[in-house]
Design a protein around this motif. Structure first.
Motif, mmCIF file in Angstrom:
data_model
loop_
_atom_site.group_PDB
_atom_site.id
_atom_site.type_symbol
_atom_site.label_atom_id
_atom_site.label_comp_id
_atom_site.label_asym_id
_atom_site.label_seq_id
_atom_site.Cartn_x
_atom_site.Cartn_y
_atom_site.Cartn_z
ATOM 1 N N TYR A 78 -18.597 3.850 38.951
ATOM 2 C CA TYR A 78 -17.821 4.690 38.033
ATOM 3 C C TYR A 78 -18.125 6.181 38.192
ATOM 4 O O TYR A 78 -17.565 7.003 37.465
ATOM 5 N N LEU A 79 -18.995 6.528 39.148
ATOM 6 C CA LEU A 79 -19.298 7.940 39.405
ATOM 7 C C LEU A 79 -18.820 8.336 40.792
ATOM 8 O O LEU A 79 -19.597 8.661 41.687
ATOM 9 N N VAL A 80 -17.511 8.264 40.946
ATOM 10 C CA VAL A 80 -16.879 8.624 42.209
ATOM 11 C C VAL A 80 -16.053 9.893 42.002
ATOM 12 O O VAL A 80 -15.762 10.285 40.876
ATOM 13 N N SER A 81 -15.683 10.525 43.091
ATOM 14 C CA SER A 81 -14.901 11.747 43.031
ATOM 15 C C SER A 81 -13.510 11.480 42.464
ATOM 16 O O SER A 81 -12.847 10.519 42.852
ATOM 17 N N VAL A 82 -13.104 12.323 41.516
ATOM 18 C CA VAL A 82 -11.748 12.268 40.975
ATOM 19 C C VAL A 82 -11.176 13.688 40.968
ATOM 20 O O VAL A 82 -11.922 14.655 40.848
ATOM 21 N N PRO A 83 -9.872 13.830 41.103
ATOM 22 C CA PRO A 83 -9.277 15.164 41.072
ATOM 23 C C PRO A 83 -9.398 15.787 39.683
ATOM 24 O O PRO A 83 -9.360 15.088 38.671
ATOM 25 N N CYS A 84 -9.561 17.087 39.650
ATOM 26 C CA CYS A 84 -9.625 17.818 38.380
ATOM 27 C C CYS A 84 -9.015 19.206 38.585
ATOM 28 O O CYS A 84 -9.711 20.223 38.526
ATOM 29 N N PRO A 85 -7.714 19.261 38.846
ATOM 30 C CA PRO A 85 -7.079 20.541 39.153
ATOM 31 C C PRO A 85 -7.110 21.553 38.010
ATOM 32 O O PRO A 85 -6.980 22.750 38.252
ATOM 33 N N VAL A 86 -7.316 21.099 36.773
ATOM 34 C CA VAL A 86 -7.346 22.054 35.663
ATOM 35 C C VAL A 86 -8.549 22.983 35.752
ATOM 36 O O VAL A 86 -8.511 24.091 35.225
ATOM 37 N N ASP A 87 -9.634 22.554 36.413
ATOM 38 C CA ASP A 87 -10.787 23.448 36.582
ATOM 39 C C ASP A 87 -10.384 24.705 37.343
ATOM 40 O O ASP A 87 -10.664 25.816 36.914
ATOM 41 N N ALA A 88 -9.742 24.526 38.478
ATOM 42 C CA ALA A 88 -9.323 25.677 39.281
ATOM 43 C C ALA A 88 -8.279 26.512 38.544
ATOM 44 O O ALA A 88 -8.229 27.728 38.695
ATOM 45 N N GLN A 89 -7.476 25.856 37.747
ATOM 46 C CA GLN A 89 -6.397 26.546 37.050
ATOM 47 C C GLN A 89 -6.887 27.368 35.855
ATOM 48 O O GLN A 89 -6.408 28.483 35.632
ATOM 49 N N TYR A 90 -7.870 26.842 35.103
ATOM 50 C CA TYR A 90 -8.243 27.482 33.841
ATOM 51 C C TYR A 90 -9.697 27.945 33.727
ATOM 52 O O TYR A 90 -10.012 28.771 32.894
ATOM 53 N N SER A 91 -10.599 27.385 34.524
ATOM 54 C CA SER A 91 -12.030 27.615 34.304
ATOM 55 C C SER A 91 -12.489 29.016 34.693
ATOM 56 O O SER A 91 -12.124 29.539 35.742
ATOM 57 N N ASN A 92 -13.326 29.589 33.858
ATOM 58 C CA ASN A 92 -13.963 30.876 34.152
ATOM 59 C C ASN A 92 -15.092 30.710 35.165
ATOM 60 O O ASN A 92 -15.656 31.707 35.613
ATOM 61 N N TYR A 93 -15.455 29.477 35.488
ATOM 62 C CA TYR A 93 -16.547 29.198 36.422
ATOM 63 C C TYR A 93 -16.041 28.943 37.843
ATOM 64 O O TYR A 93 -16.798 28.534 38.698
ATOM 65 N N TYR A 94 -14.796 29.155 38.082
ATOM 66 C CA TYR A 94 -14.211 28.840 39.384
ATOM 67 C C TYR A 94 -14.010 30.117 40.187
ATOM 68 O O TYR A 94 -13.328 31.032 39.746
ATOM 69 N N GLY A 95 -14.653 30.189 41.355
ATOM 70 C CA GLY A 95 -14.493 31.346 42.222
ATOM 71 C C GLY A 95 -15.442 32.489 41.913
ATOM 72 O O GLY A 95 -15.127 33.649 42.185
ATOM 73 N N ILE A 96 -16.625 32.198 41.373
ATOM 74 C CA ILE A 96 -17.622 33.229 41.062
ATOM 75 C C ILE A 96 -18.372 33.590 42.343
ATOM 76 O O ILE A 96 -18.920 32.725 43.016
ATOM 77 N N ALA A 97 -18.410 34.868 42.686
ATOM 78 C CA ALA A 97 -19.100 35.333 43.888
ATOM 79 C C ALA A 97 -20.338 36.127 43.500
ATOM 80 O O ALA A 97 -20.276 36.989 42.627
ATOM 81 N N LYS A 98 -21.459 35.804 44.172
ATOM 82 C CA LYS A 98 -22.705 36.554 43.996
ATOM 83 C C LYS A 98 -23.192 36.971 45.371
ATOM 84 O O LYS A 98 -23.033 36.235 46.344
ATOM 85 N N THR A 99 -23.787 38.157 45.438
ATOM 86 C CA THR A 99 -24.273 38.659 46.727
ATOM 87 C C THR A 99 -25.794 38.745 46.735
ATOM 88 O O THR A 99 -26.425 38.992 45.701
ATOM 89 N N PHE A 100 -26.336 38.544 47.937
ATOM 90 C CA PHE A 100 -27.776 38.574 48.161
ATOM 91 C C PHE A 100 -28.034 39.214 49.517
ATOM 92 O O PHE A 100 -27.305 38.950 50.481
ATOM 93 N N THR A 101 -29.064 40.035 49.604
ATOM 94 C CA THR A 101 -29.409 40.630 50.900
ATOM 95 C C THR A 101 -30.030 39.564 51.798
ATOM 96 O O THR A 101 -30.495 38.521 51.318
ATOM 97 N N SER A 102 -30.065 39.846 53.090
ATOM 98 C CA SER A 102 -30.703 38.898 54.006
ATOM 99 C C SER A 102 -32.195 38.768 53.683
ATOM 100 O O SER A 102 -32.775 37.686 53.803
ATOM 101 N N ALA A 103 -32.823 39.852 53.239
ATOM 102 C CA ALA A 103 -34.239 39.784 52.854
ATOM 103 C C ALA A 103 -34.435 38.854 51.661
ATOM 104 O O ALA A 103 -35.390 38.059 51.633
#
Length: 158
Positions: A15-40
């Motif tokens: 019962y813990l298999v992958s299922v589609p959840c397109p509403v996350d990409a459509q509405y979530s504030n947690y989708y597409g968050i970019a953070k940057t880090f130096t190589s060091a």
């Protein structure tokens, strides 16, 4: 989509298999968050968590291998081995990134790695934000939400 438990933690749980959840990409504030880090910074995170000293071109430091559900299955670290996507998020990055579903890019001109995440957490089971959005925007009942995220389950009175 959610992630298969087997790909994140090992061991098949039906019962813990992958299922589609397109509403996350459509509405979530947690989708597409970019953070940057130096190589060091990235080099230090890897050294502290794995003991591996990264050298040479930072473009070759990380190779992301995706699972069938789209989450990061493994991150190959240089020629030194690999960690799971969840281990990378938790152990290497110390939860500085939000999800085990991410991309890593490196820009040599700025000497910055950009890690872009999609969602929040390990990805297994029910997406809490997805469940909220299914109820709010699609009018789903709790039974529809539970049976969507936990395939093959039934809800009964106890």
């Amino acid at each position: 989509a959610t992630a298969n438990a087997q790909e994140v933690w090992g061991g098949y749980i039906p019962y813990l298999v992958s299922v589609p959840c397109p509403v996350d990409a459509q509405y979530s504030n947690y989708y597409g968050i970019a953070k940057t880090f130096t190589s060091a910074q990235m080099s230090q995170y890897v050294k502290n968590s794995t003991g591996v000293a990264l050298t040479g071109d930072p473009n070759t430091w990380f190779n992301v291998i995706r699972s069938s559900s789209g989450y990061v299955n493994y991150v190959n670290i240089g020629a030194q081995g690999s960690v799971t996507g969840q281990q990378f998020r938790a152990n290497v990055m110390g939860y500085k990134i939000l999800s085990a579903n991410f991309t890593i890019t490196y820009d040599s001109a700025s000497d910055l790695f950009t890690i872009k995440t999609f969602g929040f957490g390990h990805g297994v089971g029910m997406s809490q934000t997805g469940a909220n959005y299914y109820a709010k925007y699609n009018g789903w009942t709790y039974k529809q939400i539970i049976t969507h995220f936990y395939k093959g389950t039934t809800i009964e009175r106890g």
